[in-house]
Design an enzyme around this catalytic site. Structure first.
Site, PDB file in Angstrom:
ATOM      1  N   TYR A 141      -5.067  -2.910 -10.016  1.00 21.91           N
ATOM      2  CA  TYR A 141      -6.457  -2.647  -9.601  1.00 21.91           C
ATOM      3  C   TYR A 141      -7.198  -1.768 -10.608  1.00 21.91           C
ATOM      4  O   TYR A 141      -8.415  -1.684 -10.576  1.00 21.91           O
ATOM      5  CB  TYR A 141      -6.504  -1.978  -8.218  1.00 21.91           C
ATOM      6  CG  TYR A 141      -6.139  -2.902  -7.070  1.00 21.91           C
ATOM      7  CD1 TYR A 141      -5.772  -4.221  -7.302  1.00 21.91           C
ATOM      8  CD2 TYR A 141      -6.168  -2.468  -5.761  1.00 21.91           C
ATOM      9  CE1 TYR A 141      -5.427  -5.065  -6.272  1.00 21.91           C
ATOM     10  CE2 TYR A 141      -5.831  -3.309  -4.715  1.00 21.91           C
ATOM     11  CZ  TYR A 141      -5.453  -4.614  -4.985  1.00 21.91           C
ATOM     12  OH  TYR A 141      -5.123  -5.444  -3.952  1.00 21.91           O
ATOM     13  N   LYS A 192       8.530  -7.237  -7.641  1.00 20.46           N
ATOM     14  CA  LYS A 192       8.693  -8.633  -8.055  1.00 20.46           C
ATOM     15  C   LYS A 192       9.392  -8.573  -9.414  1.00 20.46           C
ATOM     16  O   LYS A 192       8.906  -9.077 -10.429  1.00 20.46           O
ATOM     17  CB  LYS A 192       7.316  -9.309  -8.121  1.00 20.46           C
ATOM     18  CG  LYS A 192       7.350 -10.803  -8.313  1.00 20.46           C
ATOM     19  CD  LYS A 192       7.820 -11.574  -7.082  1.00 20.46           C
ATOM     20  CE  LYS A 192       7.874 -13.063  -7.416  1.00 20.46           C
ATOM     21  NZ  LYS A 192       8.565 -13.855  -6.387  1.00 20.46           N
ATOM     22  N   ASP A 224       7.746 -11.437  -1.925  1.00 16.22           N
ATOM     23  CA  ASP A 224       7.593 -12.665  -1.126  1.00 16.22           C
ATOM     24  C   ASP A 224       8.558 -12.637   0.054  1.00 16.22           C
ATOM     25  O   ASP A 224       8.206 -12.981   1.190  1.00 16.22           O
ATOM     26  CB  ASP A 224       7.771 -13.923  -1.987  1.00 16.22           C
ATOM     27  CG  ASP A 224       8.871 -13.791  -3.024  1.00 16.22           C
ATOM     28  OD1 ASP A 224       9.421 -12.688  -3.204  1.00 16.22           O
ATOM     29  OD2 ASP A 224       9.205 -14.810  -3.670  1.00 16.22           O
ATOM     30  N   ASP A 248      -1.292  -3.178  -0.553  1.00 21.30           N
ATOM     31  CA  ASP A 248      -2.562  -3.572   0.059  1.00 21.30           C
ATOM     32  C   ASP A 248      -2.320  -4.725   1.032  1.00 21.30           C
ATOM     33  O   ASP A 248      -2.744  -4.702   2.198  1.00 21.30           O
ATOM     34  CB  ASP A 248      -3.523  -4.007  -1.074  1.00 21.30           C
ATOM     35  CG  ASP A 248      -4.944  -4.204  -0.580  1.00 21.30           C
ATOM     36  OD1 ASP A 248      -5.206  -3.976   0.612  1.00 21.30           O
ATOM     37  OD2 ASP A 248      -5.785  -4.607  -1.405  1.00 21.30           O
ATOM     38  N   ASP A 252      -1.648  -4.443   5.490  1.00 22.12           N
ATOM     39  CA  ASP A 252      -2.515  -5.159   6.440  1.00 22.12           C
ATOM     40  C   ASP A 252      -1.686  -6.088   7.316  1.00 22.12           C
ATOM     41  O   ASP A 252      -1.906  -6.197   8.523  1.00 22.12           O
ATOM     42  CB  ASP A 252      -3.578  -5.983   5.701  1.00 22.12           C
ATOM     43  CG  ASP A 252      -4.885  -5.220   5.573  1.00 22.12           C
ATOM     44  OD1 ASP A 252      -4.842  -3.974   5.623  1.00 22.12           O
ATOM     45  OD2 ASP A 252      -5.942  -5.866   5.426  1.00 22.12           O
TER      46      ASP A 252
END
Ligand code: NAD
Length: 359
Positions: A141, A192, A224, A248, A252
C-alpha cells in the site's frame, strides 16, 4: 496513575456512540477508581466545518500528547463532494501515519448468544475468539515505485511495489508473539512465501524470532489457505499476524464471521503500545440521530484501550464481561435484533452496560 485520553467523537453516529461510551468511562472512574482525564477535539467532517481541514494541528498536538485516543467515526455524504485531499477520511489516515500506528489489531469475537447472526453455522463460530494483527504502515500500500504509466505503444501498465524492511517485519511480528503470550499462546503467521520474496523474508524473520518465544506455538500458513481455513474451521486460530494487504482482506473476512459490524472494535498501536481505538464501522449516515446505533463496538474499543495502551486489564475484563452480560440478558439494538429479544436504543444499551459493570 491518571491516564490522559483524547476523545474524537467525529461525525454521523460517532457522537452518539461516544456519549454512550463516556457513560462507561464515568462509571469506571466513579465506581471502580479508574483515573482518567478526558480531552475532546474535532476531527473529520466536524473539523472541516469548523476550520476547513480534517485534522487540525491542535487536534494532532492533543493526540500526540495523549496516552491513548478513542475515535467514533468520520465521514458522511455532506463531505463526499469536496476535494479528495481534504475529505474526513484523510484526517484519519494522516493521524495513523503521523503517529506511526503500524500495528492494527482486529479481534473477531463472537458472543455466544449472537451465533445466529453469523452466516456460518453456529457450531462453526460459537465461542470464536481470534485476533488478527495487520501491519498497517508498510507493504504494497505504500511501496515505491507505484502508478499507472503509458508505454511507447500507447498501452498502459499499472505498478505497485511490495517491499518490507527487516525492521518493519520484526516490530509487528514481535507484537504478534507478545499478544499471543497474553492470549491462548498460538501464533499463525500468514504469508505467500512460495511466490513472493518479500514474504519469504517475512517467514524467515518469524521463524528466527520464534526461537526466542519457546512458549508460543508458532505456525505458518499461505494466505490462500488461511482464507479457506478461516471459513472452514475458524476456531483453530488464536492470533494471526500478517502483512498490510493480506491483513486488510483477512480481517474483514474474519469480522463478518461474527455477524454484525456494530459489535467490532479495533486498535492501531505504535511501538510503545500507545494507540488509537475505534469501532470498525463508519459514521452510518442512514441511522444518525435516531438512537439506533449500536454502541457496543465503541465500548469494546474502550476495553481494548484499557488492555493494550493503558495497562488496566481488570477494567478491560470488567467492560468485556458487562457487554457479554447485556447480550446474554437479551438486550439488542436493531442491527443484532432477533425474535424474542429486547429491542433497545443506543442510550438504553449503554445504560445496561453501565448497570452490568461488576466489581
Ligand atoms: P458504515 O459502517 O457507516 O455503515 C454500513 C451499514 O452498517 C449501514 O447500514 C449502517 O447503518 C450500519 N451500521 C454501521 N455502524 C452501525 C452501528 N454502530 N449500529 C448499527 N448499525 C450500524 O459504512 P458506510 O455506509 O460504507 O460509510 C458511511 C460513512 O462512514 C462514509 O462516509 C465512510 O467513508 C465512513 N467510514 C468511516 C470509517 C471510520 O471512521 N473509520 C470507516 C468506514 C466508513
Amino acid at each position: 496513575m491518571t491516564h490522559k485520553i483524547l476523545i474524537l467523537a467525529g461525525d454521523g453516529i460517532g457522537p452518539e456512540v461516544m456519549t454512550a461510551t463516556n457513560k462507561v468511562v464515568t462509571a469506571l472512574s466513579q465506581r471502580f477508581g479508574l483515573q482518567v482525564e478526558l480531552e475532546h477535539a474535532l476531527m473529520g467532517g466536524a473539523a472541516i466545518d469548523d476550520c476547513g481541514e480534517p485534522l487540525p494541528e491542535s487536534t494532532f498536538n492533543l493526540a500526540s500528547s495523549a496516552d491513548a485516543i478513542l475515535l467514533g467515526a468520520v465521514g458522511g455524504p455532506k463531505w463526499e463532494k469536496i476535494d479528495r485531499s481534504l475529505r474526513p477520511e484523510r484526517g484519519l489516515l494522516a493521524l495513523r501515519s503521523r503517529l506511526d500506528l503500524f500495528c492494527n489489531l482486529r479481534p473477531a469475537v463472537l458472543f455466544g448468544p449472537l451465533a445466529a447472526a453469523s452466516t456460518l453455522r453456529p457450531e462453526i463460530v460459537s465461542g470464536l475468539d481470534i485476533m488478527i494483527i495487520r501491519e498497517l504502515t508498510g507493504g504494497i500500500y505504500f511501496g515505491e515505485p507505484r502508478g499507472i504509466e503509458e508505454l511507447a505503444d500507447g498501452t498502459r501498465v499499472g505498478r505497485n511495489t511490495l517491499i518490507y524492511a527487516e525492521s518493519e517485519i520484526s516490530r509487528i511480528v514481535r507484537l504478534g508473539f507478545e499478544i499471543a503470550g497474553k492470549r491462548a499462546g498460538r501464533l499463525c503467521s500468514v504469508d505467500k512465501a512460495n511466490v513472493l520474496e518479500a514474504t519469504e523474508l517475512w517467514r524467515d524473520i518469524v521463524t528466527d524470532m520464534g526461537a526466542k518465544y519457546p512458549a508460543i506455538e508458532l505456525s505458518h500458513m499461505y494466505v490462500d489457505n488461511a482464507a479457506m481455513q478461516l471459513v472452514r474451521e475458524p476456531k483453530q486460530f488464536d492470533v494471526i499476524v500478517t502483512t498490510n494487504l493480506f491483513g486488510d482482506i483477512l480481517s474483514d473476512l474474519a469480522s463478518m464471521l461474527t455477524g454484525s459490524i456494530g459489535m467490532l472494535p479495533s486498535a492501531s498501536l505504535d511501538a510503545n503500545g500507545k494507540g488509537m481505538f475505534e469501532p470498525v464501522h463508519g459514521s452510518a449516515p442512514d441511522i444518525v440521530g435516531q438512537n439506533l446505533a449500536n454502541p457496543l463496538a465503541t465500548i469494546l474499543s474502550l476495553a481494548m484501550m484499557l488492555r493494550y495502551s493503558l495497562n488496566e486489564p481488570q477494567h478491560a475484563d470488567r467492560v468485556e464481561a458487562a457487554v457479554a452480560d447485556v447480550v446474554g440478558q437479551g438486550y439488542r439494538t436493531g442491527d443484532i435484533f432477533s425474535d424474542g429479544m429486547q429491542r433497545v436504543g443506543t442510550v438504553e444499551m449503554a445504560d445496561a452496560v453501565v448497570a452490568a459493570l461488576a466489581a
